[in-house]
Design an enzyme around this catalytic site. Structure first.
Site, PDB file in Angstrom:
ATOM      1  CB  CYS A  25     -46.165 -50.917 -16.512  1.00 20.37           C
ATOM      2  SG  CYS A  25     -44.311 -50.712 -15.999  1.00 20.37           S
ATOM      3  CG  HIS A 138     -51.030 -50.977 -21.198  1.00 21.14           C
ATOM      4  ND1 HIS A 138     -50.461 -49.735 -20.794  1.00 21.14           N
ATOM      5  CD2 HIS A 138     -49.954 -51.586 -21.522  1.00 21.14           C
ATOM      6  CE1 HIS A 138     -49.155 -50.003 -21.202  1.00 21.14           C
ATOM      7  NE2 HIS A 138     -49.030 -51.036 -21.659  1.00 21.14           N
ATOM      8  CG  HIS A 139     -49.385 -49.070 -14.677  1.00 25.55           C
ATOM      9  ND1 HIS A 139     -50.371 -47.925 -13.955  1.00 25.55           N
ATOM     10  CD2 HIS A 139     -48.813 -49.550 -13.665  1.00 25.55           C
ATOM     11  CE1 HIS A 139     -49.853 -47.734 -12.812  1.00 25.55           C
ATOM     12  NE2 HIS A 139     -49.056 -48.779 -12.471  1.00 25.55           N
ATOM     13  CB  SER A 140     -51.368 -46.401 -20.521  1.00 25.88           C
ATOM     14  OG  SER A 140     -52.040 -47.406 -21.340  1.00 25.88           O
ATOM     15  CG  ASN A 311     -51.358 -43.911 -14.466  1.00 29.68           C
ATOM     16  OD1 ASN A 311     -51.351 -45.077 -13.976  1.00 29.68           O
ATOM     17  ND2 ASN A 311     -51.750 -44.096 -15.832  1.00 29.68           N
TER      18      ASN A 311
END
Length: 462
Positions: A25, A138-140, A311
């Site tokens: 994601c 990037h979601h990371s 996150n």
């Protein structure tokens, strides 16, 4: 920090989730500006600041022990892209140009040999902005709360040269009045604990059922297999935050309850002609940090911070009631009732801890498979975030709106709400093969909000 593989920091379990196929994601944020964007000014500002943030100045490194972050020298030119002027000249419709550009971006992966972010400058005039800046990360790297704290740290309010104002709201605690006897308090505490355990158990069973076999109805909103790899089309709509506040006060609920009720009404209108009973589940994001608001970036980056960067979110399974109600206020009541029930459950924190346990114990493959099935068996994600309370400026460019979204997951529809400067920005991301016009969904949300406000006015409740 020195550069080198020996300095690698392992990815957190949630960061590893977002590196897996089917869960790869990216967060994409479309920012409208009041003036044309000076690319040289943006480059200069980033050159001064990007190296200060470890995630935005690190790249992925694959070792025998797995993925880790290593510091690297950032070449800003590799991360800033200015839309071709020739394309701008032939674009007759600014909105269409921006939507097509952003849609193409959702099909271009970030270069994993560099830090996982980029910025695209589109000096194209639209109906509500003179230029658009598109930020991909990037979601990371971190969740929406983390990225909003970074944006706030890089901006000033347009009224004066202070940092952006973002409320850091404490979670409310229930306080019993002194006149209630200790015995009554004890009984209430026991009852509350039993209910909490039971709700958590029921929610956990439901979560496992969704991950294994319980699927939503195949409606014109639900994507097919492989939807995570399809291009996405994004659009946004801005409504008054005051309208949401007066509804909130009149109905004695939260802004989040109002937004869910409005969304429930809008999706019911959109699916009006779909035959039969519909099971439609939304994953509603929950921020797991102790404070609900967005914290200062320095505090989030501090070692052992309770509101740390990264996150740290989970979600709850929220059943969307698809039914045309004669009274639009019923949608609000249903949303509040469903959310009140889910607030009294430990599932979000338990699901987050379980994800870490599964990844650390059984490996990324099993964890990724379960998460992908959990997403693909539901229909949508809904997120509501608190943004700056004042209008902000990014290196001298006043910002009109901030419209965040995410792509790369197995949903054909994603809905984000973000409050900004007395406005609520509604962001819709869709797979155009499933939902040809996201603007219709924006219309339905806006019309549902108007209908709810009109119903309250008619009854003299405002």
């Amino acid at each position: 920090m020195s550069t080198g593989e020996e300095d690698g920091e392992p990815l957190s379990p949630m960061a590893r989730v977002f590196q897996l196929p089917g869960n790869d994601c990216c967060i994409i944020t479309v920012i409208g500006c009041k003036t044309k964007i000076n690319a040289d000014v943006i480059r200069s500002g980033l050159n001064q600041n990007v190296f200060k943030h470890p995630r935005f100045s690190s790249k992925l490194f694959q070792s025998r022990d797995g993925l880790s972050w290593i510091k690297t020298q950032v070449n800003i030119e590799d991360h800033i892209f200015v839309a071709d002027k020739d394309q701008n000249e032939i674009a007759e419709d600014g909105e269409l140009f921006v939507e097509d550009y952003v849609s193409r971006l959702t099909m271009i992966p970030l270069d994993k040999s560099r830090p996982l972010w980029d910025i695209h400058i589109l000096n194209v005039k639209t109906s509500d902005a003179d230029a658009v800046c598109v930020i991909r990360s990037h979601h990371s790297l971190g969740d929406g709360t983390s990225l909003m704290s970074l944006l706030a740290a890089c901006t000033q309010t347009t009224s004066h040269r202070d940092k952006a104002t973002i409320p850091a709201l404490k979670r409310r605690k229930r306080v019993y009045k002194d006149k209630v006897s200790w015995f009554v308090r004890l009984i209430l505490a026991i009852f509350s604990s039993v209910r909490l355990i039971w709700n958590t158990f029921v929610d956990l069973v439901l979560l496992l059922a969704i991950a294994v076999f319980l699927k939503d109805t195949k409606t014109p909103l639900k994507g097919d297999v492989g939807v995570e790899s399809s291009p996405k089309k994004l659009c946004h709509r801005t409504v008054s935050l005051d309208d949401l506040r007066v509804i909130k006060e009149a109905m004695s609920m939260t802004i989040n309850d109002v937004l869910l009720g409005v969304t429930q009404a809008a999706l019911s209108r959109y699916l009006n002609n779909f035959p039969g009973k519909i099971r439609l589940t939304a994953g509603v994001f929950v921020n797991l940090r102790p404070d609900k608001g967005i914290q200062p970036l320095a505090d989030m980056m501090a070692k052992n911070s309770k509101c740390r960067w990264g996150n740290y979110f989970s979600s709850i399974s929220f059943p969307i009631s698809i039914c045309l109600e004669a009274d639009p206020l019923v949608y609000l009541s249903k949303a509040k009732s469903a959310m009140d029930r889910r607030k009294h459950s430990l599932l979000p924190a338990l699901a987050f801890s379980s994800t870490e346990f599964i990844f650390n114990t059984f490996g990324a493959k099993l964890g990724g498979t379960l998460l992908k099935r959990l997403v693909s068996n539901t229909t949508t994600f809904i997120s509501n975030m608190i943004g700056p309370t004042d209008e902000i400026s990014f290196h001298g460019h006043p910002i009109v709106y901030i419209a965040p979204s995410v792509y790369g997951h197995a949903h054909a529809l994603t809905i984000h709400f973000l409050s900004y400067a007395e406005k609520m920005v509604i962001s819709i991301a869709v797979d155009p093969n499933v939902i040809p016009s996201p603007h219709q969904l924006c219309d339905e949300i806006e019309d549902s909000l108007k209908a709810i406000k009109a119903a309250l006015l008619e009854r003299g409740l405002l």
